[in-house]
Design a protein around this motif. Structure first.
Motif, PDB file in Angstrom:
ATOM      1  N   ALA A 244       0.785  -1.332  -0.032  1.00  0.00           N
ATOM      2  CA  ALA A 244       0.009  -0.070  -0.041  1.00  0.00           C
ATOM      3  C   ALA A 244       0.804   1.177  -0.102  1.00  0.00           C
ATOM      4  CB  ALA A 244      -0.991   0.067   1.317  1.00  0.00           C
ATOM      5  N   ALA A 247       2.570   1.792  -3.405  1.00  0.00           N
ATOM      6  CA  ALA A 247       1.614   2.080  -4.276  1.00  0.00           C
ATOM      7  C   ALA A 247       1.391   3.536  -4.235  1.00  0.00           C
ATOM      8  CB  ALA A 247       0.343   1.340  -4.181  1.00  0.00           C
ATOM      9  N   ARG A 256      -4.808   5.389  -3.669  1.00  0.00           N
ATOM     10  CA  ARG A 256      -4.226   4.027  -3.991  1.00  0.00           C
ATOM     11  C   ARG A 256      -4.120   3.255  -2.710  1.00  0.00           C
ATOM     12  NH1 ARG A 256      -1.788   3.177  -8.732  1.00  0.00           N
ATOM     13  NH2 ARG A 256      -2.824   4.949  -9.499  1.00  0.00           N
ATOM     14  N   VAL A 260      -5.675  -0.332  -1.856  1.00  0.00           N
ATOM     15  CA  VAL A 260      -4.651  -1.662  -1.468  1.00  0.00           C
ATOM     16  C   VAL A 260      -5.281  -2.273  -0.174  1.00  0.00           C
ATOM     17  CG1 VAL A 260      -2.525  -2.617  -0.906  1.00  0.00           C
ATOM     18  CG2 VAL A 260      -2.693  -0.977  -2.718  1.00  0.00           C
ATOM     19  N   ALA A 576      -2.890  -1.976  -6.457  1.00  0.00           N
ATOM     20  CA  ALA A 576      -1.644  -0.881  -6.563  1.00  0.00           C
ATOM     21  C   ALA A 576      -1.568  -0.586  -7.828  1.00  0.00           C
ATOM     22  CB  ALA A 576      -0.433  -2.012  -5.945  1.00  0.00           C
TER      23      ALA A 576
END
Length: 629
Positions: A244, A247, A256, A260, A576
């Motif tokens: 996470a 990303a 994002r 995730v 992601a």
């Protein structure tokens, strides 16, 4: 109504559904701008409540993985994905309900045993029936069991006959016919005709209630292994946060990060293992074994040594007529008939074996007179005008004042001598038969990864070695006292050690083994209390079945965890890359939960290991396996 009632058992689930419904209605009104605030406030409140519980767990040394769900909810609210946050909250609050549902499905066979336990009994008192609590039935009470009712307590049949379904106790699907005077175990289902029995035990001491107590203990047990997922918790949490965070860093978009984490929620890890273990315990119950805790399944899976008691475990534990040897003058059937006619007046276990052996050959004992028994030696009676003496060789010789030739015996056998009208006429050879399924059980255990099989017995070495050789057991400890058995188990090099025994004298060694399994079909209460698992039917192959179930259960539990982790990681990678919106990801995570739980429920399925008995081992004639008189 039923759905609402079930939701009422889980107030947070009901509250989440209510918030969703209210928010859905508001979104269609001028009050729609309030919807994000309502949903977000509720989601953060639940996240905060969960966070407090998580901190308490951490202070107790338990590293949970609710941090992922709490972080996912918070992140989703921050980036404006309030509906995704609410879906994660639904997963979080519904986890307990989902686990209960799956566990109830998994423990169906265990629950069936408990649900059938009768609460009342019909007691015959002064010619009239009165219903009493089953716990109030006392030994000696006359109990009436109506058609299709469960026998409430152990008793002796007073009616002429009864047809009983005892499959829940023995696994045998065919009805069992009982005659007047036979012992009737509790838990069987009566046939189409009401019967009367005389209670011989209170409900608490009866077989079925003891089984129910074992089941209650099993269904409430928790173990280290049920927390098997904890070993994956920290790595999974770190991986999810890393994906996470990466990303977010690469994309520069905080959304994002939330996308995730909403697919990284931890239900597969929290629920799959407990469901799989409950399913394994339920399957073991179908195989005729009550496993008292899920930790026992873990130890059975890793078992490397199995030790067996001999008498009552590898053998039936009761003598049976093998053959009749005659010295001339009378035919074998006549010798047996006369002996049984005298022995019917004796209370010795060998006398029962003689009488039963005659009946199996279609020879009915004749009524005698003047019977006189010398305990542990023999019996003398007048049968059809003939004086019959049956018992030890020394007793028969003393009573007839005649030399009695010893019988030719092989290991595992003993002889009961017979004289008629002062003349020795032969001997009845008895032996404790080895169970038909014993050899197959030993070979199956070896195929399941057991490296070392032992026999621990108090019998003489020649008898023990004779039986062990036929079963493929090369480590024999004979003439053992209870303490000797404990030391043998304690010093076994390959661990964990499973001990299988029957009877009060096995209680210490069952308690000292890593896993103690009691052959409890004939009510070995002390042994059952000391054991970690109890075999409910008179079949030692259930031990191999329990080991196989344990291996299947551990495999399914780990598979369900890995399936959940694998799907979650795959979804995290898709999220992601920006291809999975937060709301869609939250719902897909619910699908991952469902897949992991359905996979875990596979542990409750499986074919019965025990089938028809293999070719019976018939030892040739030995030293006494049963205490001679």
């Amino acid at each position: 109504m039923t759905t609402v009632k079930n939701l009422g058992r889980y107030p947070l689930v009901m509250a989440t559904v209510l918030v969703a419904a209210v928010a859905g209605v508001l979104s269609l009104t001028p009050w729609s701008p309030a919807v994000p605030w309502l949903v977000s406030a509720y989601a953060l409140a639940v996240a905060g409540w969960t966070g407090v519980g998580m901190l308490r767990d951490l202070l107790r040394g338990h590293a949970g993985i609710d941090i992922l769900a709490v972080t996912a909810v918070t992140a989703a609210v921050v980036v404006g994905e309030h509906w995704a946050a609410l879906v994660v909250v639904l997963m979080l609050t519904g986890g307990e309900a989902l686990e209960d549902y799956a566990a109830n499905r998994a423990r169906r066979d265990l629950s069936a045993l408990m649900s059938r336990a009768p609460a009342t009994a019909h007691v015959l008192d002064g010619g009239s029936l009165r219903d009493v609590r089953v716990d109030d039935v006392r030994p000696g009470d006359l109990v009436v069991v109506r058609p299709a009712e469960v026998v409430p307590v152990d008793g002796e049949l007073v009616s002429d006959r009864a047809d009983l379904d005892e499959s829940s106790l023995t696994g045998e699907p065919l009805p069992v016919e009982r005659q007047r005077g036979d012992e009737v175990p509790s838990g069987g289902i009566n046939g189409q005709q009401a019967v009367t029995l005389r209670a011989t035990r209170s409900a608490r001491d009866s077989q079925y209630q003891q089984i129910v107590a074992l089941v209650e203990q099993a269904t409430t047990s928790r173990s280290r292994t049920v927390r098997l997922a904890d070993r994956f918790a920290v790595p999974f949490t770190l991986v999810a946060l890393a994906i996470a965070g990466l990303a977010w860093w690469v994309s520069g978009d905080g959304t994002r990060f939330a996308e995730v984490l909403v697919v990284a929620t931890p239900c597969p890890l929290l629920i799959a293992a407990p469901v799989a273990f409950m399913g394994g315990m339920s399957r073991a119950a179908r195989e005729g074994v009550i496993v008292k805790s899920s930790e026992t399944l873990e130890r059975l899976d890793r078992a490397r040594t199995v030790a067996f008691d001999k008498t009552g475990t590898l053998t039936h534990g009761r003598p049976a007529l093998a053959r009749v040897e005659t010295t001339g003058g009378l035919a074998a059937d006549e010798v047996l008939r006369l002996a049984a006619s005298a022995e019917q007046y004796s209370s010795h276990v060998l006398a029962d074996a003689v009488v039963e052996g005659a009946r199996q050959r279609g020879l009915l004992p004749t009524e005698g007179t003047g019977a006189h028994e010398v305990p542990a030696h023999g019996v003398r009676a007048l049968v059809a005008g003939r004086e019959v003496v049956v018992g030890k060789r020394s007793y028969v010789a003393a009573e007839t004042r005649t030399a009695v030739e010893p019988a030719v015996l092989q290991p595992g056998e003993l002889a009961v001598h017979v004289a008629v009208d002062g003349v020795p006429v032969g001997a009845l050879v008895l032996r404790d038969e080895v169970r038909a399924e014993a050899a197959t059980t030993v070979s199956t255990l070896r195929s399941l990864g057991v490296d070392h099989v032992m026999m621990l017995t108090g019998d003489q070495r020649t008898t023990a070695e004779h039986v062990a050789a036929a079963l493929g057991i090369d480590d024999v400890r004979a003439e053992c006292l209870p303490l000797d058995k404990v030391e043998a188990v304690r010093d076994a090099p390959a661990r964990p050690v499973v001990m299988v025994g029957d009877g009060v004298n096995d209680a210490p060694v069952l308690a000292s083994a890593d896993v103690g399994i009691a052959m409890g079909a004939r009510g070995a209460t002390a042994a059952s209390d000391s054991a970690d698992a109890v075999v409910l039917r008179d079949d030692v192959s259930a031990v191999a079945a329990a080991v196989r179930v344990s291996k299947d259960t551990l495999r399914v539990a780990l598979q369900s965890i890995w399936v959940g982790i694998g799907l979650s990681v795959a979804l995290m990678l898709v999220a992601a890359l920006g291809y999975l919106p937060a709301l869609a990801g939250a719902w897909m995570q619910e699908g991952v939960d469902l897949v992991a739980i359905l996979w875990a429920l596979r542990a409750s399925r499986g074919a019965r290991l025990s089938g028809p008995p293999q070719t019976a081992y018939a030892p040739s004639p030995a030293e006494p396996a049963v205490a001679a008189r």
